[in-house]
Design an enzyme around this catalytic site. Sequence first.
Site, PDB file in Angstrom:
ATOM      1  CB  SER A 147       2.258   6.803  64.648  1.00 28.90           C
ATOM      2  OG  SER A 147       2.024   5.427  64.446  1.00 28.90           O
ATOM      3  CE1 TYR A 160       7.091   6.531  61.949  1.00 29.50           C
ATOM      4  CE2 TYR A 160       5.574   5.136  63.173  1.00 29.50           C
ATOM      5  CZ  TYR A 160       5.796   6.191  62.314  1.00 29.50           C
ATOM      6  OH  TYR A 160       4.728   6.916  61.826  1.00 29.50           O
ATOM      7  CE  LYS A 164       5.705   9.512  63.780  1.00 30.00           C
ATOM      8  NZ  LYS A 164       5.512  10.887  63.230  1.00 30.00           N
TER       9      LYS A 164
END
Length: 255
Positions: A147, A160, A164
Amino acid sequence: MKTLPQTPKFDLTGKRALVTGASSGIGLGCAVALAEAGAHVVCAARRGDVLEKLVSAMTDKGFSAEALELDIADQPALSAAMKAQETFDVVLNAAGMARHAPALDATPEDFDAVMNVNVRAAYFLSVEAAQGMIAAGKGGSIIHISSQMGHVGGIERSVYCTSKHAVEGMVKAMAVEWGKAGIRINTICPTFVRTALTQPTFDNPERFAWIMDKIKLPRVAEVEDIMGAALFLASDASAMVTGTAMMVDGGWTAD
């Protein structure tokens, strides 16, 4: 000049590919992209009924595909499934999880759930794929859907982003270790992609305004925007590309 250079092939005829998270969204799009290029694609996800419909639609188009019901976060099941399969030339991991909340509100359960799928499962999927490639005496391409949030921070995305950023570091280290074996490993880093899972974010006017302020191009991404990047990294066209991130972020990280 007697000869001209030739563009490397994007053709995947004769290659075996595994796509995890293939039942919807980016994973589904990537499975189709690799199959269109000639690969036999094993489509893996937890939802076996949805996978069967996908594989049926793909074979109706003349593609070569099969379904594999699998939760990649179940490491023993992952290991058994990988050992039961013929060696893959391409492994593309599109499985992922997000639990968005302000950092002060994130729970240990949220943290563990996201890290278990986005980092731990990605790590051991990579290891299983590389072990198979090395045992077969051939290289291959491992691709993780990461991402833009693996390179920047974001509102209510601390967990998150943590996961990542970890994937980006993991890929660099694995590229260093496995390069001599001809194994390439890279990430694709999309911006916000329009899928069923992201639609609630787009429906929030405040969040949508934040997204469009950050993306330099005049739209959000579609699944099709990721498919070409997946094919490039899976094919010989990217034969000298490893340990890096392909940004498909509409310019989000340009400033």
